[in-house]
Design a protein around this motif. Structure first.
Motif, short mmCIF file in Angstrom:
data_model
loop_
_atom_site.label_atom_id
_atom_site.label_comp_id
_atom_site.label_asym_id
_atom_site.label_seq_id
_atom_site.Cartn_x
_atom_site.Cartn_y
_atom_site.Cartn_z
N ILE A 134 0.81 -1.22 0.00
CA ILE A 134 0.00 0.00 0.00
C ILE A 134 0.85 1.27 0.00
CG2 ILE A 134 -0.25 0.06 2.52
CD1 ILE A 134 -2.98 1.02 -0.02
N GLY A 135 1.99 1.24 0.68
CA GLY A 135 2.83 2.44 0.74
C GLY A 135 3.35 2.88 -0.62
N PRO A 136 4.08 2.00 -1.34
CA PRO A 136 4.55 2.37 -2.69
C PRO A 136 3.40 2.68 -3.64
CG PRO A 136 5.74 0.46 -1.87
CD PRO A 136 4.63 0.72 -0.90
N PHE A 137 2.30 1.95 -3.52
CA PHE A 137 1.16 2.21 -4.38
C PHE A 137 0.64 3.64 -4.19
CE2 PHE A 137 -3.45 2.52 -4.83
CZ PHE A 137 -3.64 2.06 -6.12
N PHE A 138 0.50 4.04 -2.95
CA PHE A 138 0.00 5.37 -2.60
C PHE A 138 0.94 6.46 -3.13
CE2 PHE A 138 0.05 8.77 0.70
CZ PHE A 138 -1.21 9.29 0.49
N GLU A 139 2.24 6.29 -2.91
CA GLU A 139 3.20 7.30 -3.35
C GLU A 139 3.19 7.45 -4.87
OE1 GLU A 139 4.68 9.31 -1.42
OE2 GLU A 139 4.32 8.33 0.51
N ASP A 140 3.09 6.33 -5.58
CA ASP A 140 3.07 6.37 -7.04
C ASP A 140 1.79 7.05 -7.55
OD1 ASP A 140 4.04 5.40 -9.77
OD2 ASP A 140 2.06 4.47 -9.65
N LEU A 141 0.66 6.76 -6.91
CA LEU A 141 -0.61 7.37 -7.32
C LEU A 141 -0.56 8.88 -7.16
CD1 LEU A 141 -3.55 6.91 -8.25
CD2 LEU A 141 -4.16 6.71 -5.82
N LEU A 142 -0.04 9.36 -6.03
CA LEU A 142 0.07 10.80 -5.81
C LEU A 142 1.03 11.44 -6.81
CD1 LEU A 142 0.08 11.44 -1.96
CD2 LEU A 142 -1.84 11.27 -3.53
N ALA A 143 2.11 10.74 -7.12
CA ALA A 143 3.08 11.28 -8.09
C ALA A 143 2.45 11.42 -9.46
CB ALA A 143 4.31 10.37 -8.15
N ARG A 144 1.62 10.46 -9.85
CA ARG A 144 0.94 10.55 -11.13
C ARG A 144 0.02 11.77 -11.20
NH1 ARG A 144 -1.05 4.60 -13.20
NH2 ARG A 144 0.74 3.39 -12.49
N ALA A 145 -0.63 12.07 -10.06
CA ALA A 145 -1.55 13.21 -10.02
C ALA A 145 -0.82 14.53 -9.80
CB ALA A 145 -2.58 13.00 -8.91
N GLY A 146 0.44 14.47 -9.36
CA GLY A 146 1.16 15.69 -9.00
C GLY A 146 0.65 16.29 -7.71
N TRP A 147 0.15 15.44 -6.81
CA TRP A 147 -0.41 15.90 -5.53
C TRP A 147 0.59 15.67 -4.39
CZ3 TRP A 147 -6.17 13.96 -4.94
CH2 TRP A 147 -6.97 14.55 -5.94
#
Length: 324
Positions: free
Chosen positions: A227-240
């Motif tokens: 869940i940790g890497p998944f969350f960080e990657d998702l935010l990076a994709r959004a630029g959030w």
């Protein structure tokens, strides 16, 4: 993507079941079921089908949006467990909404508890491409149909319900979407009956797998590892940035799972929308129900950055960064 949520509505099941009922049934001390699952009350149907709940939620969502069913470009079903294998759940709702001769497409998208996220992303793509104008996403799950009430892990955790949202073009949009599956956990949540592997002519085998079973610890381990890497990657994709998220709408898996997510992802608990206490885990209906309740509570004003995130059987992780 140009997208807005025009309206949403939920349809609650008829019968309210409090956790003390499970305490007595399972011969546990008072307060055990609520402390273990995080659920105080859940609702079970009393004769209603999933398409009944979905139609009720869909009709109300359309009314709130000021639209007729005939104004829709598509009806997407997003349930964890369909009412039946054939035809699709969405087709049953489509007919009950009076669209039987309309030709408006109706189909299901299934990623168990993450089905709503998949449907939301697909609808956003089609609206952004100009192919569709207004889309109804409908979720309804009757978990009680396959629950063993004497199973202390699953019996007190799940509930029944329906929810629907109407989408259309607008100023918001899906900023990022991600779905990842770790099938080493495929047997952590299992309902074997209802498909072609167990044909109806082999009734004993069919009945043997007609009850939902779950190894919560196994699912928990797989999800917590990723869940940790998944969350960080998702935010990076959004630029959030984490502290710029206005509201987190998670799948209401369990009280312990929600607590772990908050700790592991270092989230502000005040920004996490929780509905588990007053409804239980509603399978795929959990995410849209929680989003709708957040909207009704005034927690999603225009321009809000909303993160929808959760886990599903498989084990899968899914998330959508949504600007409203």
């Amino acid at each position: 993507m140009s997208l807005t949520i025009l309206a949403g509505a939920e349809a609650q099941a008829a019968r309210s079941v409090t956790s003390d009922w499970f305490d007595r049934r399972l011969n546990r001390p008072a307060g055990w079921a609520e402390a273990t699952t995080g659920v105080a009350v859940r609702r079970f149907v009393d004769g209603e089908t999933a398409s009944d709940l979905g139609t009720r939620a869909g009709a109300e969502a359309l009314a709130r949006a000021g639209l007729r069913a005939e104004d829709l470009s598509a009806v997407i079903g997003a349930s964890g467990v369909g009412e039946q294998p054939i035809p699709a759940f969405a087709v049953l709702v489509h007919r009950k909404l009076g669209l039987g001769n309309s030709g408006i497409p109706a189909f299901d998208m299934n990623a168990t508890c993450l089905s709503f996220l998949l449907a939301l992303h697909h609808a956003a793509l089609m609206i952004a491409a100009g192919e569709w104008q207004h889309v109804l996403i409908v979720s309804a799950d009757i978990a009680s149909a396959a629950l063993d009430p004497d199973d202390p892990e699953t019996g007190p955790l799940f509930g029944d319900g329906g929810a629907a949202v109407v989408l259309g073009p607008g100023p918001g949009g899906v900023e990022a979407f991600s779905l990842r599956t770790y099938s080493t956990g495929a047997e952590a949540a299992w309902l074997g009956a209802g498909g072609s592997r167990l044909p109806a002519r082999d009734l004993p085998a069919l009945l043997a797998e007609a009850t939902f079973r779950m190894d919560g610890r196994a699912a928990f381990r797989v999800a917590s590892d990723h869940i940790g890497p998944f969350f960080e990657d998702l935010l990076a994709r959004a630029g959030w940035q984490r502290d710029k998220i206005d509201l987190i709408v998670p799948h209401q898996a369990s009280g312990r799972a929600l607590d772990l997510m908050v700790r592991r992802l270092r989230l502000d608990p005040a920004r996490v929308m929780r509905t588990l206490h007053d409804g239980g885990n509603l399978v795929a209906t959990s995410l849209p129900t929680t989003l709708i309740r957040a909207m009704e509570a005034g927690r999603t004003p225009p321009g809000s950055r909303v993160l929808l995130i959760g886990t599903g059987a498989g084990v899968s992780l899914g998330g959508v960064c949504l600007t409203l």
